[in-house]
Write an enzyme that holds these catalytic residues in place. Structure first.
Site, PDB file in Angstrom:
ATOM      1  CG  HIS A 117     -80.946 -75.010 -29.066  1.00 10.77           C
ATOM      2  ND1 HIS A 117     -80.033 -76.091 -28.687  1.00 10.77           N
ATOM      3  CD2 HIS A 117     -82.174 -75.578 -28.813  1.00 10.77           C
ATOM      4  CE1 HIS A 117     -80.708 -77.004 -28.247  1.00 10.77           C
ATOM      5  NE2 HIS A 117     -81.903 -76.946 -28.270  1.00 10.77           N
ATOM      6  CG  ASP A 173     -90.185 -75.072 -27.175  1.00 13.44           C
ATOM      7  OD1 ASP A 173     -91.061 -76.148 -27.396  1.00 13.44           O
ATOM      8  OD2 ASP A 173     -89.420 -74.821 -26.563  1.00 13.44           O
TER       9      ASP A 173
HETATM   10  N1  ACO Z   1     -84.288 -63.696 -26.641  1.00  8.97           N
HETATM   11  C1  ACO Z   1     -83.516 -62.549 -26.432  1.00  8.97           C
HETATM   12  N2  ACO Z   1     -82.144 -62.994 -26.025  1.00  8.97           N
HETATM   13  C2  ACO Z   1     -81.817 -64.082 -25.986  1.00  8.97           C
HETATM   14  C3  ACO Z   1     -82.502 -65.185 -26.283  1.00  8.97           C
HETATM   15  C4  ACO Z   1     -83.963 -64.992 -26.435  1.00  8.97           C
HETATM   16  N3  ACO Z   1     -84.938 -65.838 -26.710  1.00  8.97           N
HETATM   17  N4  ACO Z   1     -81.893 -66.398 -26.087  1.00  8.97           N
HETATM   18  C5  ACO Z   1     -80.717 -66.037 -25.487  1.00  8.97           C
HETATM   19  N5  ACO Z   1     -80.403 -64.609 -25.615  1.00  8.97           N
HETATM   20  C6  ACO Z   1     -79.380 -63.977 -25.275  1.00  8.97           C
HETATM   21  C7  ACO Z   1     -79.221 -63.738 -23.920  1.00  8.97           C
HETATM   22  O1  ACO Z   1     -79.667 -62.661 -23.445  1.00  8.97           O
HETATM   23  C8  ACO Z   1     -77.648 -63.562 -23.914  1.00  8.97           C
HETATM   24  O2  ACO Z   1     -77.038 -62.391 -24.197  1.00  8.97           O
HETATM   25  P1  ACO Z   1     -76.059 -61.805 -23.337  1.00  8.97           P
HETATM   26  O3  ACO Z   1     -74.718 -62.522 -23.629  1.00  8.97           O
HETATM   27  O4  ACO Z   1     -76.010 -60.285 -23.960  1.00  8.97           O
HETATM   28  O5  ACO Z   1     -76.541 -61.790 -22.080  1.00  8.97           O
HETATM   29  C9  ACO Z   1     -77.107 -64.525 -24.773  1.00  8.97           C
HETATM   30  O6  ACO Z   1     -78.320 -64.614 -25.999  1.00  8.97           O
HETATM   31  C10 ACO Z   1     -76.989 -66.081 -24.449  1.00  8.97           C
HETATM   32  O7  ACO Z   1     -78.000 -66.531 -23.702  1.00  8.97           O
HETATM   33  P2  ACO Z   1     -78.006 -67.580 -22.592  1.00  8.97           P
HETATM   34  O8  ACO Z   1     -79.597 -67.482 -22.017  1.00  8.97           O
HETATM   35  O9  ACO Z   1     -77.178 -67.239 -21.734  1.00  8.97           O
HETATM   36  O10 ACO Z   1     -77.906 -68.847 -23.586  1.00  8.97           O
HETATM   37  P3  ACO Z   1     -78.361 -70.257 -23.015  1.00  8.97           P
HETATM   38  O11 ACO Z   1     -77.328 -71.196 -23.900  1.00  8.97           O
HETATM   39  O12 ACO Z   1     -77.832 -70.363 -21.491  1.00  8.97           O
HETATM   40  O13 ACO Z   1     -79.729 -70.547 -22.974  1.00  8.97           O
HETATM   41  C11 ACO Z   1     -81.902 -70.876 -24.153  1.00  8.97           C
HETATM   42  C12 ACO Z   1     -80.367 -71.287 -24.042  1.00  8.97           C
HETATM   43  C13 ACO Z   1     -82.355 -71.019 -22.569  1.00  8.97           C
HETATM   44  C14 ACO Z   1     -82.813 -71.717 -24.837  1.00  8.97           C
HETATM   45  C15 ACO Z   1     -82.146 -69.474 -24.268  1.00  8.97           C
HETATM   46  O14 ACO Z   1     -81.697 -69.137 -25.536  1.00  8.97           O
HETATM   47  C16 ACO Z   1     -83.511 -68.829 -24.012  1.00  8.97           C
HETATM   48  O15 ACO Z   1     -83.577 -68.554 -22.771  1.00  8.97           O
HETATM   49  N6  ACO Z   1     -84.443 -68.830 -24.882  1.00  8.97           N
HETATM   50  C17 ACO Z   1     -85.873 -68.464 -24.549  1.00  8.97           C
HETATM   51  C18 ACO Z   1     -86.557 -69.710 -24.140  1.00  8.97           C
HETATM   52  C19 ACO Z   1     -86.890 -70.723 -25.085  1.00  8.97           C
HETATM   53  O16 ACO Z   1     -87.087 -70.476 -26.138  1.00  8.97           O
HETATM   54  N7  ACO Z   1     -86.566 -72.098 -24.473  1.00  8.97           N
HETATM   55  C20 ACO Z   1     -86.568 -73.427 -25.269  1.00  8.97           C
HETATM   56  C21 ACO Z   1     -85.240 -74.073 -25.718  1.00  8.97           C
HETATM   57  S1  ACO Z   1     -85.639 -75.314 -26.755  1.00  8.97           S
HETATM   58  C22 ACO Z   1     -86.091 -76.474 -25.721  1.00  8.97           C
HETATM   59  O17 ACO Z   1     -85.752 -76.593 -24.574  1.00  8.97           O
HETATM   60  C23 ACO Z   1     -87.191 -77.539 -26.193  1.00  8.97           C
END
Ligand code: ACO
Length: 373
Positions: free
Chosen positions: A259, A310
Protein backbone atom coordinates in the site's frame (compact mmCIF):
# COMPACT_ATOMS: atom_id res chain seq x y z
CA UNK A 1 11.87 25.20 -15.30
CA UNK A 2 9.72 22.95 -13.13
CA UNK A 3 11.07 20.90 -10.21
CA UNK A 4 11.57 17.14 -10.50
CA UNK A 5 8.19 15.40 -10.13
CA UNK A 6 7.46 13.03 -7.28
CA UNK A 7 6.73 9.84 -9.21
CA UNK A 8 3.16 8.75 -8.60
CA UNK A 9 2.65 11.90 -6.48
CA UNK A 10 3.76 9.89 -3.42
CA UNK A 11 3.54 11.95 -0.23
CA UNK A 12 2.14 14.93 -2.17
CA UNK A 13 -0.81 16.46 -0.31
CA UNK A 14 -3.27 17.06 -3.15
CA UNK A 15 -6.36 18.28 -1.29
CA UNK A 16 -7.82 19.15 2.08
CA UNK A 17 -10.62 16.88 3.22
CA UNK A 18 -12.80 16.42 6.28
CA UNK A 19 -14.06 13.07 5.00
CA UNK A 20 -11.42 10.53 5.93
CA UNK A 21 -7.97 10.36 7.43
CA UNK A 22 -5.26 7.69 7.51
CA UNK A 23 -2.42 7.25 9.96
CA UNK A 24 -0.23 5.05 7.80
CA UNK A 25 2.35 4.33 10.51
CA UNK A 26 -0.17 3.31 13.14
CA UNK A 27 -2.50 1.59 10.63
CA UNK A 28 -5.53 3.65 11.52
CA UNK A 29 -8.42 4.92 9.39
CA UNK A 30 -11.07 7.46 10.34
CA UNK A 31 -14.28 8.61 8.61
CA UNK A 32 -15.06 12.16 9.73
CA UNK A 33 -13.14 11.51 12.95
CA UNK A 34 -14.70 8.11 13.73
CA UNK A 35 -12.26 5.22 14.00
CA UNK A 36 -13.07 2.53 11.42
CA UNK A 37 -12.85 -0.06 14.22
CA UNK A 38 -15.75 1.71 15.96
CA UNK A 39 -17.84 1.90 12.79
CA UNK A 40 -17.22 -1.59 11.37
CA UNK A 41 -19.90 -4.03 12.48
CA UNK A 42 -21.75 -1.37 14.49
CA UNK A 43 -22.81 1.18 11.87
CA UNK A 44 -24.72 0.27 8.74
CA UNK A 45 -23.64 1.24 5.24
CA UNK A 46 -26.61 3.60 4.98
CA UNK A 47 -25.50 5.38 8.19
CA UNK A 48 -21.95 5.55 6.85
CA UNK A 49 -23.07 7.01 3.52
CA UNK A 50 -25.08 9.63 5.45
CA UNK A 51 -22.03 10.39 7.57
CA UNK A 52 -19.96 11.01 4.43
CA UNK A 53 -22.55 12.82 2.32
CA UNK A 54 -24.30 14.83 5.07
CA UNK A 55 -21.53 15.25 7.65
CA UNK A 56 -22.97 13.38 10.63
CA UNK A 57 -24.05 9.95 11.77
CA UNK A 58 -27.85 10.11 11.40
CA UNK A 59 -30.33 9.90 14.25
CA UNK A 60 -33.36 7.65 13.68
CA UNK A 61 -35.44 10.35 11.97
CA UNK A 62 -32.57 11.38 9.68
CA UNK A 63 -31.86 7.76 8.83
CA UNK A 64 -35.54 7.16 8.01
CA UNK A 65 -35.51 10.19 5.66
CA UNK A 66 -32.24 9.20 4.04
CA UNK A 67 -33.36 5.57 3.71
CA UNK A 68 -36.59 6.71 2.00
CA UNK A 69 -34.53 8.91 -0.34
CA UNK A 70 -32.38 5.89 -1.24
CA UNK A 71 -35.45 3.75 -1.94
CA UNK A 72 -36.96 6.47 -4.16
CA UNK A 73 -33.66 7.09 -5.87
CA UNK A 74 -32.92 3.59 -7.00
CA UNK A 75 -35.36 3.35 -9.88
CA UNK A 76 -33.53 3.42 -13.19
CA UNK A 77 -34.49 5.65 -16.10
CA UNK A 78 -35.84 4.31 -19.41
CA UNK A 79 -32.61 5.01 -21.31
CA UNK A 80 -30.55 3.02 -18.82
CA UNK A 81 -33.11 0.21 -18.61
CA UNK A 82 -33.37 -0.23 -22.36
CA UNK A 83 -29.59 -0.29 -22.88
CA UNK A 84 -28.66 -2.80 -20.17
CA UNK A 85 -29.07 -5.95 -22.34
CA UNK A 86 -26.85 -4.69 -25.17
CA UNK A 87 -24.24 -3.25 -22.82
CA UNK A 88 -24.19 -6.48 -20.81
CA UNK A 89 -23.58 -8.42 -24.02
CA UNK A 90 -20.70 -6.20 -25.12
CA UNK A 91 -18.93 -4.88 -22.03
CA UNK A 92 -17.28 -6.32 -18.95
CA UNK A 93 -18.75 -5.33 -15.59
CA UNK A 94 -16.65 -2.24 -14.85
CA UNK A 95 -16.90 -0.88 -18.40
CA UNK A 96 -20.65 -1.49 -18.29
CA UNK A 97 -20.95 0.43 -15.02
CA UNK A 98 -18.93 3.30 -16.48
CA UNK A 99 -21.29 3.42 -19.48
CA UNK A 100 -24.49 3.00 -17.47
CA UNK A 101 -23.59 5.69 -14.93
CA UNK A 102 -22.81 8.01 -17.83
CA UNK A 103 -26.22 7.22 -19.36
CA UNK A 104 -27.94 7.75 -16.03
CA UNK A 105 -26.49 11.27 -16.00
CA UNK A 106 -28.52 12.02 -19.10
CA UNK A 107 -31.71 11.11 -17.25
CA UNK A 108 -30.96 12.61 -13.87
CA UNK A 109 -33.80 15.00 -12.96
CA UNK A 110 -31.27 17.64 -11.85
CA UNK A 111 -28.67 17.04 -14.55
CA UNK A 112 -28.23 20.73 -15.28
CA UNK A 113 -27.62 21.77 -11.68
CA UNK A 114 -24.35 21.76 -9.80
CA UNK A 115 -25.92 23.32 -6.69
CA UNK A 116 -24.82 21.67 -3.42
CA UNK A 117 -28.32 20.44 -2.53
CA UNK A 118 -28.85 19.03 -6.04
CA UNK A 119 -25.51 17.26 -5.79
CA UNK A 120 -26.41 15.83 -2.41
CA UNK A 121 -29.59 14.38 -3.95
CA UNK A 122 -27.59 13.08 -6.92
CA UNK A 123 -25.19 11.47 -4.43
CA UNK A 124 -28.10 9.59 -2.85
CA UNK A 125 -29.45 8.52 -6.25
CA UNK A 126 -26.04 7.31 -7.44
CA UNK A 127 -25.49 5.42 -4.16
CA UNK A 128 -28.92 3.82 -4.46
CA UNK A 129 -28.59 2.95 -8.15
CA UNK A 130 -25.09 1.46 -8.21
CA UNK A 131 -26.04 -1.89 -6.59
CA UNK A 132 -29.12 -2.10 -8.81
CA UNK A 133 -26.99 -1.51 -11.91
CA UNK A 134 -24.63 -4.32 -10.91
CA UNK A 135 -27.55 -6.69 -10.25
CA UNK A 136 -29.36 -5.81 -13.47
CA UNK A 137 -26.15 -6.16 -15.48
CA UNK A 138 -25.52 -9.58 -13.97
CA UNK A 139 -29.08 -10.73 -14.64
CA UNK A 140 -28.94 -9.54 -18.24
CA UNK A 141 -25.72 -11.35 -19.05
CA UNK A 142 -26.80 -14.59 -17.37
CA UNK A 143 -30.30 -14.50 -18.81
CA UNK A 144 -31.73 -14.78 -15.31
CA UNK A 145 -34.59 -12.87 -13.75
CA UNK A 146 -33.68 -10.39 -11.08
CA UNK A 147 -35.59 -10.11 -7.83
CA UNK A 148 -37.15 -6.71 -7.23
CA UNK A 149 -35.44 -4.86 -4.40
CA UNK A 150 -37.46 -4.95 -1.18
CA UNK A 151 -37.98 -1.43 0.22
CA UNK A 152 -37.84 -2.83 3.75
CA UNK A 153 -34.34 -4.26 3.28
CA UNK A 154 -30.92 -2.64 3.39
CA UNK A 155 -28.68 -2.10 0.38
CA UNK A 156 -26.53 -5.02 1.55
CA UNK A 157 -29.48 -7.41 1.91
CA UNK A 158 -31.04 -6.45 -1.41
CA UNK A 159 -27.75 -6.74 -3.25
CA UNK A 160 -27.01 -10.24 -1.94
CA UNK A 161 -30.56 -11.37 -2.77
CA UNK A 162 -30.37 -9.95 -6.26
CA UNK A 163 -26.92 -11.34 -7.06
CA UNK A 164 -27.29 -14.82 -5.58
CA UNK A 165 -31.03 -15.26 -6.20
CA UNK A 166 -31.55 -16.63 -2.68
CA UNK A 167 -32.39 -15.22 0.74
CA UNK A 168 -29.08 -14.50 2.51
CA UNK A 169 -28.76 -15.29 6.19
CA UNK A 170 -28.78 -12.43 8.69
CA UNK A 171 -25.08 -13.10 9.33
CA UNK A 172 -24.24 -12.93 5.60
CA UNK A 173 -26.04 -9.60 5.34
CA UNK A 174 -24.19 -8.26 8.39
CA UNK A 175 -20.84 -9.34 6.97
CA UNK A 176 -21.52 -7.82 3.57
CA UNK A 177 -22.81 -4.61 5.13
CA UNK A 178 -19.56 -4.38 7.11
CA UNK A 179 -17.59 -4.84 3.86
CA UNK A 180 -19.47 -1.91 2.36
CA UNK A 181 -18.65 0.23 5.41
CA UNK A 182 -14.96 -0.71 5.20
CA UNK A 183 -14.69 0.33 1.54
CA UNK A 184 -16.68 3.58 1.72
CA UNK A 185 -13.89 6.15 1.69
CA UNK A 186 -10.11 6.27 1.78
CA UNK A 187 -8.57 9.74 1.46
CA UNK A 188 -6.83 10.57 -1.81
CA UNK A 189 -6.86 7.13 -3.45
CA UNK A 190 -6.54 7.13 -7.23
CA UNK A 191 -10.25 6.98 -8.09
CA UNK A 192 -11.21 9.65 -5.59
CA UNK A 193 -8.43 11.86 -6.89
CA UNK A 194 -9.72 11.32 -10.44
CA UNK A 195 -13.21 12.32 -9.31
CA UNK A 196 -11.88 15.46 -7.63
CA UNK A 197 -9.78 16.47 -10.65
CA UNK A 198 -12.89 16.23 -12.81
CA UNK A 199 -15.09 18.02 -10.26
CA UNK A 200 -12.53 20.81 -9.87
CA UNK A 201 -13.15 21.93 -13.46
CA UNK A 202 -16.73 22.52 -12.21
CA UNK A 203 -17.86 19.58 -14.29
CA UNK A 204 -20.93 17.68 -13.09
CA UNK A 205 -21.35 14.90 -10.53
CA UNK A 206 -21.94 12.11 -13.07
CA UNK A 207 -18.85 13.04 -15.09
CA UNK A 208 -16.70 12.91 -11.96
CA UNK A 209 -18.12 9.50 -11.01
CA UNK A 210 -17.50 8.12 -14.49
CA UNK A 211 -13.84 9.20 -14.13
CA UNK A 212 -13.70 7.47 -10.75
CA UNK A 213 -15.19 4.20 -12.04
CA UNK A 214 -12.69 4.06 -14.89
CA UNK A 215 -9.88 4.62 -12.41
CA UNK A 216 -11.09 2.06 -9.88
CA UNK A 217 -11.09 -0.63 -12.55
CA UNK A 218 -7.30 -0.99 -12.82
CA UNK A 219 -5.57 -3.90 -11.05
CA UNK A 220 -3.26 -1.59 -9.10
CA UNK A 221 -6.39 -0.13 -7.45
CA UNK A 222 -9.86 -1.68 -7.08
CA UNK A 223 -9.28 -4.32 -9.74
CA UNK A 224 -6.88 -6.10 -7.37
CA UNK A 225 -9.65 -7.95 -5.47
CA UNK A 226 -10.66 -9.88 -8.60
CA UNK A 227 -7.01 -10.66 -9.35
CA UNK A 228 -6.52 -12.01 -5.81
CA UNK A 229 -9.28 -14.57 -6.38
CA UNK A 230 -7.88 -15.54 -9.77
CA UNK A 231 -4.46 -16.05 -8.17
CA UNK A 232 -5.94 -18.26 -5.45
CA UNK A 233 -7.90 -20.29 -8.00
CA UNK A 234 -4.74 -20.79 -10.04
CA UNK A 235 -2.65 -22.13 -7.15
CA UNK A 236 -2.29 -25.72 -6.03
CA UNK A 237 -3.44 -25.65 -2.36
CA UNK A 238 -0.52 -27.91 -1.41
CA UNK A 239 2.13 -25.70 -3.06
CA UNK A 240 1.13 -22.18 -2.09
CA UNK A 241 4.33 -21.12 -0.32
CA UNK A 242 6.66 -22.23 -3.10
CA UNK A 243 4.45 -20.78 -5.83
CA UNK A 244 4.38 -17.39 -4.10
CA UNK A 245 8.16 -17.46 -3.58
CA UNK A 246 8.59 -18.28 -7.29
CA UNK A 247 6.34 -15.38 -8.32
CA UNK A 248 8.25 -12.98 -6.12
CA UNK A 249 11.60 -14.28 -7.38
CA UNK A 250 10.36 -13.69 -10.93
CA UNK A 251 9.62 -10.06 -9.99
CA UNK A 252 5.85 -10.51 -10.09
CA UNK A 253 3.62 -8.42 -7.90
CA UNK A 254 1.28 -10.37 -5.68
CA UNK A 255 -2.13 -8.75 -5.94
CA UNK A 256 -3.69 -7.64 -2.67
CA UNK A 257 -0.39 -6.77 -0.98
CA UNK A 258 1.35 -3.48 -0.41
CA UNK A 259 0.00 0.00 0.00
CA UNK A 260 1.17 3.51 -0.75
CA UNK A 261 0.16 4.89 2.65
CA UNK A 262 0.02 2.04 5.19
CA UNK A 263 3.40 1.05 6.59
CA UNK A 264 1.76 -1.58 8.79
CA UNK A 265 -1.46 -3.60 8.67
CA UNK A 266 -4.33 -1.94 6.81
CA UNK A 267 -7.03 -1.75 9.52
CA UNK A 268 -9.67 -2.85 7.01
CA UNK A 269 -7.73 -6.06 6.34
CA UNK A 270 -7.97 -6.94 10.04
CA UNK A 271 -11.78 -7.11 9.78
CA UNK A 272 -11.79 -8.77 6.38
CA UNK A 273 -9.38 -11.51 7.52
CA UNK A 274 -11.69 -12.27 10.46
CA UNK A 275 -14.73 -12.40 8.17
CA UNK A 276 -12.97 -14.62 5.64
CA UNK A 277 -12.01 -17.02 8.43
CA UNK A 278 -15.56 -17.10 9.77
CA UNK A 279 -17.25 -17.58 6.39
CA UNK A 280 -14.67 -20.14 5.27
CA UNK A 281 -15.33 -22.29 8.34
CA UNK A 282 -19.09 -21.83 8.04
CA UNK A 283 -18.96 -22.95 4.39
CA UNK A 284 -17.39 -26.27 5.36
CA UNK A 285 -14.44 -25.69 3.03
CA UNK A 286 -12.02 -23.03 4.19
CA UNK A 287 -9.29 -23.95 1.67
CA UNK A 288 -9.15 -20.47 0.13
CA UNK A 289 -8.93 -18.85 3.57
CA UNK A 290 -6.09 -21.15 4.60
CA UNK A 291 -4.30 -20.55 1.29
CA UNK A 292 -4.68 -16.80 1.87
CA UNK A 293 -3.15 -17.09 5.35
CA UNK A 294 -0.21 -18.97 3.90
CA UNK A 295 0.25 -16.40 1.15
CA UNK A 296 0.16 -13.64 3.75
CA UNK A 297 2.88 -15.30 5.80
CA UNK A 298 5.15 -15.86 2.80
CA UNK A 299 4.73 -12.36 1.33
CA UNK A 300 5.45 -10.82 4.72
CA UNK A 301 8.50 -13.04 5.30
CA UNK A 302 9.91 -12.44 1.81
CA UNK A 303 9.01 -8.78 1.21
CA UNK A 304 7.74 -7.34 4.50
CA UNK A 305 4.45 -6.48 2.76
CA UNK A 306 1.03 -6.60 4.46
CA UNK A 307 -2.29 -7.45 2.84
CA UNK A 308 -4.37 -4.48 1.75
CA UNK A 309 -8.17 -4.15 1.69
CA UNK A 310 -8.45 -6.18 -1.51
CA UNK A 311 -6.73 -9.33 -0.26
CA UNK A 312 -9.24 -10.81 2.20
CA UNK A 313 -12.19 -9.02 0.54
CA UNK A 314 -11.73 -11.51 -2.31
CA UNK A 315 -12.41 -14.63 -0.24
CA UNK A 316 -15.17 -12.91 1.75
CA UNK A 317 -17.03 -12.11 -1.48
CA UNK A 318 -16.33 -15.60 -2.80
CA UNK A 319 -17.82 -17.22 0.31
CA UNK A 320 -20.84 -14.91 0.02
CA UNK A 321 -21.50 -16.33 -3.46
CA UNK A 322 -20.60 -13.21 -5.44
CA UNK A 323 -19.13 -14.00 -8.90
CA UNK A 324 -15.43 -13.13 -9.11
CA UNK A 325 -15.77 -10.57 -11.89
CA UNK A 326 -18.24 -8.60 -9.76
CA UNK A 327 -15.75 -8.03 -6.92
CA UNK A 328 -14.58 -4.67 -8.26
CA UNK A 329 -18.15 -3.55 -9.03
CA UNK A 330 -18.94 -4.37 -5.37
CA UNK A 331 -16.11 -2.03 -4.40
CA UNK A 332 -17.75 0.67 -6.52
CA UNK A 333 -21.12 0.08 -4.81
CA UNK A 334 -19.50 1.08 -1.54
CA UNK A 335 -17.04 3.73 -2.75
CA UNK A 336 -19.85 5.60 -4.50
CA UNK A 337 -20.70 7.02 -1.07
CA UNK A 338 -17.19 8.44 -0.68
CA UNK A 339 -16.69 9.60 -4.29
CA UNK A 340 -19.91 11.59 -4.28
CA UNK A 341 -19.05 13.17 -0.90
CA UNK A 342 -15.65 14.19 -2.29
CA UNK A 343 -17.28 15.86 -5.31
CA UNK A 344 -19.54 17.87 -2.99
CA UNK A 345 -16.54 18.78 -0.82
CA UNK A 346 -14.44 19.79 -3.84
CA UNK A 347 -17.17 22.09 -5.11
CA UNK A 348 -17.60 23.66 -1.68
CA UNK A 349 -14.08 25.17 -1.74
CA UNK A 350 -12.99 24.77 -5.32
CA UNK A 351 -9.83 25.60 -7.17
CA UNK A 352 -8.91 24.05 -10.51
CA UNK A 353 -6.51 21.11 -9.99
CA UNK A 354 -3.77 21.70 -12.49
CA UNK A 355 -0.31 20.53 -11.46
CA UNK A 356 2.89 21.24 -13.38
CA UNK A 357 5.05 18.74 -15.26
CA UNK A 358 8.74 18.24 -15.86
CA UNK A 359 9.55 18.42 -19.59
CA UNK A 360 11.88 15.57 -20.65
CA UNK A 361 11.52 15.75 -24.45
CA UNK A 362 13.70 17.21 -27.23
CA UNK A 363 14.42 20.94 -27.33
CA UNK A 364 15.32 23.39 -30.10
CA UNK A 365 14.00 21.19 -32.90
CA UNK A 366 14.26 22.67 -36.41
CA UNK A 367 10.93 22.71 -38.26
CA UNK A 368 10.93 21.39 -41.86
CA UNK A 369 8.17 21.36 -44.51
CA UNK A 370 6.35 18.01 -44.80
CA UNK A 371 8.17 16.89 -47.99
CA UNK A 372 11.58 17.43 -46.38
CA UNK A 373 10.97 15.33 -43.25
N1 ACO B 1 3.97 -7.74 -4.59
C1 ACO B 1 5.31 -7.74 -4.71
N2 ACO B 1 6.08 -6.65 -4.57
C2 ACO B 1 5.45 -5.51 -4.30
C3 ACO B 1 4.06 -5.42 -4.15
C4 ACO B 1 3.32 -6.60 -4.31
N3 ACO B 1 2.01 -6.60 -4.19
N4 ACO B 1 3.73 -4.15 -3.86
C5 ACO B 1 4.86 -3.46 -3.84
N5 ACO B 1 5.90 -4.27 -4.10
C6 ACO B 1 7.30 -3.89 -4.18
C7 ACO B 1 7.59 -3.28 -5.56
O1 ACO B 1 7.97 -4.26 -6.49
C8 ACO B 1 8.68 -2.31 -5.23
O2 ACO B 1 9.88 -3.03 -5.08
P1 ACO B 1 11.27 -2.41 -5.58
O3 ACO B 1 11.46 -1.16 -4.77
O4 ACO B 1 12.23 -3.51 -5.31
O5 ACO B 1 11.06 -2.11 -7.04
C9 ACO B 1 8.29 -1.80 -3.85
O6 ACO B 1 7.54 -2.85 -3.24
C10 ACO B 1 7.45 -0.53 -3.90
O7 ACO B 1 6.33 -0.80 -4.74
P2 ACO B 1 5.60 0.29 -5.63
O8 ACO B 1 4.75 -0.40 -6.63
O9 ACO B 1 6.59 1.28 -6.14
O10 ACO B 1 4.73 0.99 -4.51
P3 ACO B 1 3.56 2.00 -4.78
O11 ACO B 1 3.37 2.74 -3.53
O12 ACO B 1 3.79 2.76 -6.04
O13 ACO B 1 2.32 1.04 -5.11
C11 ACO B 1 0.60 -0.48 -4.83
C12 ACO B 1 1.36 0.67 -4.19
C13 ACO B 1 0.14 -0.08 -6.23
C14 ACO B 1 -0.63 -0.79 -3.99
C15 ACO B 1 1.51 -1.72 -4.90
O14 ACO B 1 1.83 -2.15 -3.60
C16 ACO B 1 0.91 -2.82 -5.73
O15 ACO B 1 1.03 -2.81 -6.95
N6 ACO B 1 0.18 -3.80 -5.07
C17 ACO B 1 -0.47 -4.84 -5.80
C18 ACO B 1 -1.79 -4.32 -6.37
C19 ACO B 1 -2.82 -4.10 -5.30
O16 ACO B 1 -3.01 -4.92 -4.41
N7 ACO B 1 -3.51 -2.97 -5.41
C20 ACO B 1 -4.58 -2.59 -4.48
C21 ACO B 1 -4.12 -1.50 -3.56
S1 ACO B 1 -5.36 -1.08 -2.37
C22 ACO B 1 -6.51 -0.24 -3.29
O17 ACO B 1 -6.21 0.44 -4.23
C23 ACO B 1 -7.89 -0.40 -2.96
Amino acid sequence: MADKPTKGLADVVAASTALSDIDGKAGRLFYRGYDIHDLAGRTTFEETAHLLQHGSLPNRAQLADYGAELVRGRSLGALVESNIPEIAAKQGPMEALRTLVSLSGAEDPEKDSNAPEANRRKAARLTAQQPILVARYHAARTGGAVLDPDPELSIAANFLRQITGREPSAREVAVFDECLVLHADHTMNASTFAARVCAATLSDMHSAIVAAIGTLKGPLHGGANEQVMRTLEGLDPTGVAQAVRDKLAAGEKIMGFGHRVYKTEDPRATHLRRMSHELGEASGDDTFYRMSKEMEEVVFAEKGLNPNVDFYAATVYHYLGIPTDLFTPVFSVSRMSGWTAHVIEQHADNRLIRPDSEYIGERDQKWAPIDER
